[in-house]
Design a protein around this motif. Structure first.
Motif, PDB file in Angstrom:
ATOM      1  N   GLY A 166      14.659  16.744  73.528  1.00 40.17           N
ATOM      2  CA  GLY A 166      15.816  16.929  73.166  1.00 40.17           C
ATOM      3  C   GLY A 166      16.381  16.012  72.000  1.00 40.17           C
ATOM      4  N   ALA A 167      15.404  15.344  71.290  1.00 38.81           N
ATOM      5  CA  ALA A 167      15.970  14.348  70.313  1.00 38.81           C
ATOM      6  C   ALA A 167      15.711  14.957  68.904  1.00 38.81           C
ATOM      7  N   PRO A 168      16.496  14.802  68.043  1.00 40.94           N
ATOM      8  CA  PRO A 168      16.239  15.271  66.648  1.00 40.94           C
ATOM      9  C   PRO A 168      15.556  14.257  66.052  1.00 40.94           C
ATOM     10  N   VAL A 169      14.423  14.604  65.164  1.00 41.83           N
ATOM     11  CA  VAL A 169      13.105  13.966  64.613  1.00 41.83           C
ATOM     12  C   VAL A 169      12.795  14.251  63.283  1.00 41.83           C
ATOM     13  N   THR A 170      12.524  13.399  62.282  1.00 41.98           N
ATOM     14  CA  THR A 170      12.202  13.703  61.219  1.00 41.98           C
ATOM     15  C   THR A 170      10.592  13.472  61.031  1.00 41.98           C
ATOM     16  N   LEU A 171       9.709  14.324  60.775  1.00 42.70           N
ATOM     17  CA  LEU A 171       8.290  14.200  60.488  1.00 42.70           C
ATOM     18  C   LEU A 171       7.894  13.987  58.977  1.00 42.70           C
ATOM     19  N   ALA A 172       7.484  13.096  58.648  1.00 43.76           N
ATOM     20  CA  ALA A 172       7.061  12.702  57.234  1.00 43.76           C
ATOM     21  C   ALA A 172       5.379  12.608  57.081  1.00 43.76           C
ATOM     22  N   GLY A 173       4.951  13.421  56.091  1.00 40.76           N
ATOM     23  CA  GLY A 173       3.564  13.100  56.110  1.00 40.76           C
ATOM     24  C   GLY A 173       3.071  14.337  54.924  1.00 40.76           C
TER      25      GLY A 173
ATOM     26  N   ASP B  72       9.753  20.994  59.000  1.00 37.70           N
ATOM     27  CA  ASP B  72       8.441  20.664  58.079  1.00 37.70           C
ATOM     28  C   ASP B  72       9.145  20.344  56.705  1.00 37.70           C
ATOM     29  N   SER B  73      10.514  19.983  56.473  1.00 36.69           N
ATOM     30  CA  SER B  73      11.161  19.839  55.229  1.00 36.69           C
ATOM     31  C   SER B  73      10.542  18.522  54.740  1.00 36.69           C
ATOM     32  N   HIS B  74      10.244  17.516  55.363  1.00 31.30           N
ATOM     33  CA  HIS B  74       9.668  16.353  54.732  1.00 31.30           C
ATOM     34  C   HIS B  74       8.293  16.259  54.599  1.00 31.30           C
TER      35      HIS B  74
ATOM     36  N   ALA C 212      -1.735  25.195  56.430  1.00 29.57           N
ATOM     37  CA  ALA C 212      -0.167  24.446  56.323  1.00 29.57           C
ATOM     38  C   ALA C 212       0.743  25.525  56.839  1.00 29.57           C
ATOM     39  N   GLY C 213       0.952  26.774  56.587  1.00 27.51           N
ATOM     40  CA  GLY C 213       1.768  27.820  56.939  1.00 27.51           C
ATOM     41  C   GLY C 213       1.815  27.835  58.575  1.00 27.51           C
ATOM     42  N   PHE C 214       0.636  27.798  59.156  1.00 27.69           N
ATOM     43  CA  PHE C 214       0.394  27.972  60.654  1.00 27.69           C
ATOM     44  C   PHE C 214       0.831  26.478  61.395  1.00 27.69           C
ATOM     45  N   ALA C 215       0.557  25.345  60.654  1.00 25.27           N
ATOM     46  CA  ALA C 215       1.416  24.106  61.187  1.00 25.27           C
ATOM     47  C   ALA C 215       2.831  24.169  61.021  1.00 25.27           C
ATOM     48  N   ALA C 216       3.506  24.551  59.795  1.00 28.74           N
ATOM     49  CA  ALA C 216       4.764  24.620  59.731  1.00 28.74           C
ATOM     50  C   ALA C 216       5.522  25.552  60.848  1.00 28.74           C
TER      51      ALA C 216
END
Length: 326
Positions: free
Chosen positions: A59-66, A88-90, A74-78
């Protein structure tokens, strides 16, 4: 590259994104043998993605950078990340690179073989570090792992330390040459399991006493806080900062007993542990309480198959903590 929002969340994961291609067989093939699988599936994996999903499921907002490739995976992962509540914006989509792939075969006895093609994860560089730095504040808690190039990991750790962010470093997999002392000084906290602890310290922990000795060895290299995971034997934590009690002569330490669950798959247990640890620390829990919360997350992850799919919800974790009090 996808458009980035102007604001990032305090919980940030910097690391790998893979697609897991899993085939289930009665027996593993020998060289030159072709076998028909009893089943197969594609799933989201990579330690960075797994940890981000673990945070989001709580329940916590998170940013994933990579970084991902510019391909169908990539589409499947997003899509998978969005279903789990992770943007997936970062994630930079690198042209002419493939998204990381893990090809996994499992047999009826639970043994497996895994071949990882790191793809875009291994192409990460200083531009990825710069994108991460734009997300960080002194209040950030950053999760990193070792499925990206070590120079990039160290550069990102320096940026996080310079900003005063909290860095949780999962030293998995331990690089062939180990980790330099700088990594121990930059990290706020490390969370090695038994194998990783042995690679880093020469001590194979199997009980609280051996875990205590291993934690001391980690502190001697500059690490402030250590959590040594003992699998089904529990978790040992050690805090050498002593900032709130100058009278204490040694690290504040403790042991979390294992939770009683029916384990069937330990693939993502470590990632769910780290995600839970970050969430608990972000909510103001001290190291002892956060370690127990994280241990419950890791235990629940072993009760279901898969990587990201195994991450528990906050309600499930709270239920286990209430059912098995200290």
């Amino acid at each position: 590259m996808a458009e980035r929002p102007s604001k990032c969340h305090p919980l940030v994961v910097f690391g790998s994104v893979n697609i897991d291609m899993v085939a289930r067989l009665h027996t593993l093939p020998v060289p030159g043998e072709t076998l028909h699988a009893q089943g197969a599936h594609l799933g989201l994996g990579g330690k960075g993605a797994n940890q981000a999903v673990a945070v989001a499921r709580l329940g916590a907002p998170v940013t994933l950078a990579g970084r991902m490739g510019d391909d169908m995976f990539a589409g499947f992962a997003a899509d998978a990340l969005r279903r789990f509540g992770v943007s997936d914006s970062h994630l930079f989509r690198a042209p002419a690179q493939m998204t990381g792939l893990a090809m996994i075969c499992t047999d009826a006895a639970g043994e497996n073989t895994i071949v990882v093609a790191g793809g875009a994860n291994l192409a990460m560089d200083d531009t990825d570090v710069a994108r991460l730095a734009a997300c960080l504040t002194p209040d950030s808690i950053v999760l990193m792992q070792c499925e990206i190039p070590l120079p990039v990991l160290l550069a990102a750790a320096r940026r996080a330390a310079a900003l005063g962010a909290t860095l949780i470093l999962d030293p998995a997999p331990v690089p062939p040459g180990g980790l330099p002392d700088e990594a121990f000084r930059l990290a706020t906290l490390m969370t090695p399991n038994e194998t990783e602890t042995e690679r880093l310290t020469g001590i194979r922990p199997h009980d609280p006493d051996s875990a205590r000795r291993a934690a001391h060895a980690l502190h001697s290299r500059g690490l402030r806080q250590a959590i040594v995971k003992l699998g089904a034997q529990g978790v040992f934590f050690s805090d050498d900062t002593r900032q709130d009690d100058t009278r204490q002569n040694g690290p504040r330490q403790g042991f979390v007993r294992p939770f009683r669950v029916t384990a069937i798959d330990s693939v993502a247990a470590g990632d769910c542990f780290n995600g839970g640890l970050a969430v608990a620390l972000a909510r103001g829990q001290d190291l002892a309480a956060a370690t127990r919360f994280a241990a419950a997350c890791g235990a629940l992850a072993t009760t279901r198959k898969g990587a990201s799919d195994a991450a528990p919800t906050l309600a499930e974790v709270e239920s286990l903590l209430a059912a098995q009090p200290e």
